[in-house]
Write a protein that holds these residues in place. Structure first.
Motif, PDB file in Angstrom:
ATOM      1  N   SER A 114       1.007  -1.248   0.175  1.00 29.79           N
ATOM      2  CA  SER A 114      -0.022   0.047  -0.055  1.00 29.79           C
ATOM      3  C   SER A 114       1.020   1.139  -0.061  1.00 29.79           C
ATOM      4  O   SER A 114       2.070   1.345   0.446  1.00 29.79           O
ATOM      5  CB  SER A 114      -0.902   0.198   1.187  1.00 29.79           C
ATOM      6  OG  SER A 114      -0.264   0.034   2.429  1.00 29.79           O
ATOM      7  N   VAL A 141      -3.701  -5.189  -3.044  1.00 31.29           N
ATOM      8  CA  VAL A 141      -2.917  -4.526  -2.110  1.00 31.29           C
ATOM      9  C   VAL A 141      -2.730  -5.635  -1.079  1.00 31.29           C
ATOM     10  O   VAL A 141      -3.570  -6.172  -0.498  1.00 31.29           O
ATOM     11  CB  VAL A 141      -3.513  -3.085  -1.820  1.00 31.29           C
ATOM     12  CG1 VAL A 141      -2.589  -2.571  -0.559  1.00 31.29           C
ATOM     13  CG2 VAL A 141      -3.579  -2.429  -2.831  1.00 31.29           C
ATOM     14  N   ASP A 212       2.830  -5.200   7.589  1.00 32.33           N
ATOM     15  CA  ASP A 212       3.327  -4.216   6.593  1.00 32.33           C
ATOM     16  C   ASP A 212       4.337  -3.218   6.836  1.00 32.33           C
ATOM     17  O   ASP A 212       5.043  -2.559   6.301  1.00 32.33           O
ATOM     18  CB  ASP A 212       2.280  -3.505   5.939  1.00 32.33           C
ATOM     19  CG  ASP A 212       2.056  -2.922   4.578  1.00 32.33           C
ATOM     20  OD1 ASP A 212       2.839  -3.725   3.905  1.00 32.33           O
ATOM     21  OD2 ASP A 212       1.701  -1.792   4.318  1.00 32.33           O
ATOM     22  N   ASP A 236      -2.566  -1.522   6.473  1.00 28.87           N
ATOM     23  CA  ASP A 236      -2.511  -0.568   5.268  1.00 28.87           C
ATOM     24  C   ASP A 236      -2.087   0.701   5.586  1.00 28.87           C
ATOM     25  O   ASP A 236      -2.486   1.498   6.524  1.00 28.87           O
ATOM     26  CB  ASP A 236      -4.065  -0.428   4.597  1.00 28.87           C
ATOM     27  CG  ASP A 236      -4.107   0.080   3.174  1.00 28.87           C
ATOM     28  OD1 ASP A 236      -4.112   1.360   3.086  1.00 28.87           O
ATOM     29  OD2 ASP A 236      -4.084  -0.582   2.139  1.00 28.87           O
ATOM     30  N   ASN A 238      -2.483   3.794   4.168  1.00 30.36           N
ATOM     31  CA  ASN A 238      -3.484   4.500   3.875  1.00 30.36           C
ATOM     32  C   ASN A 238      -4.256   4.638   5.256  1.00 30.36           C
ATOM     33  O   ASN A 238      -4.791   5.911   5.627  1.00 30.36           O
ATOM     34  CB  ASN A 238      -4.430   4.351   2.698  1.00 30.36           C
ATOM     35  CG  ASN A 238      -3.737   4.511   1.513  1.00 30.36           C
ATOM     36  OD1 ASN A 238      -3.091   5.723   1.255  1.00 30.36           O
ATOM     37  ND2 ASN A 238      -4.043   3.567   0.639  1.00 30.36           N
TER      38      ASN A 238
END
Length: 312
Positions: A114, A141, A212, A236, A238
């Protein structure tokens, strides 16, 4: 053993048996004449004879035999490089013909981490779609470890992400160097201040990105004792940005992904530039795939544009 002087034969391409070149590649890749014979289900003398005929055509010794198999001479290394180029060109024939006749359809599946911001990748996507409007592009993603696993398991053929090691099953093409910065929200007491030493933030509440999180970031946090107080978690980038903007905690985010928030004063970079961790983001593909035409054309398009950009 002295090598023969190569003969310059302008009619070489007409006279040579192209199957001999393929046999030469098989010998090199197998590591020996006997091993190649077993893989090809042929008799060893016939493989040796094929090599001898090719050497006669070329006018140079290509391989030296040893107890460990074969070793390429300078002429052999030069020929091997040419053979690999020819094999790649031959492999691309059906893909290029299909594109030229506009008969290409299918799906290109891409898995990325992401928060990726790359003009080169975006331009490649746009160019590829213009040239191949009937190909469907699908982007998924996921955390970077899942990108690598999906590629290795053959679930996708193309990926974009980070890798803390090197996997022999994957081809790596550097896409760009990404930097991360530690941000806080406008509502945070440290908004507007720069931190001289990261360890000053060890008691602050952190928003982490779980699986992540880039290994480089994890190492920096451990070095300075950051993130022991976890106040938010998002896999993520975002969503991690959302939590940080909302004041849930401070956290690391890729610099290009939050330029708009910094510009409008929603986020503030806490660290001096010297402390910003950086790492390579790669375009990833399987090393020895059996790609369909749609995917192969996409890989060629992106690789070509990235390499051209690097040379300019």
């Amino acid at each position: 053993m002295s090598e023969r002087t190569p003969l310059i034969d302008e009619k070489f391409a007409k006279r040579v048996d192209w199957n001999l070149l393929r046999t030469f590649v098989d010998i090199v890749r197998a590591g020996g004449i006997g091993a190649a014979a077993r893989q090809l289900n042929k008799q060893q003398p016939s493989i040796s004879a094929a090599l001898k005929r090719l050497e006669d055509h070329v006018g140079a010794t290509l391989l030296h035999r040893s107890v460990n198999g074969v070793e390429m001479t300078a002429a052999g290394k030069a020929l091997m490089a040419l053979c690999e180029d020819m094999l790649e060109a031959a492999r691309m024939v059906p893909h290029q013909v299909a594109q030229a006749t506009r008969r290409v359809e299918g799906i290109v599946r891409i898995q990325i981490v992401s928060g990726i911001v790359s003009d080169e990748f975006d331009q490649a996507l746009a160019s590829f779609h213009r040239r191949n409007p009937n190909i469907h592009i699908e982007i998924r993603v996921s955390p970077w470890r899942q990108v690598l696993d999906a590629l290795e398991h053959g679930e996708v053929e193309v990926g974009i992400g980070y890798d803390s090691s090197v996997r022999g099953s994957l081809a790596y093409e550097p896409l760009f160097v990404e930097r991360q910065q530690l941000y806080c929200a406008r509502s945070h007491p440290l908004f507007g201040y720069r931190i001289s030493q990261p360890k000053e933030l060890k008691d602050e509440g952190f928003v982490l990105t779980g699986e992540d999180e880039i290994e480089t970031i994890a190492q920096l946090r451990r070095r300075y004792g950051l993130g022991t107080q976890v106040t938010g978690l998002a896999e993520d980038i975002n969503e991690a940005r959302r939590l940080i903007v909302c004041g849930v905690g401070i956290g690391f985010l890729p610099v290009p992904a939050v330029q708009a928030e910094v510009a409008r004063g929603a986020l503030w970079p806490l660290l001096h530039a010297d402390f910003e961790p950086s790492y390579d983001i790669f375009l990833l593909a399987r090393s020895e795939p059996a790609r369909d035409t749609a995917t192969q054309l996409f890989v060629d398009e992106v690789f070509r544009r990235i390499r051209a950009q690097r040379r300019s």
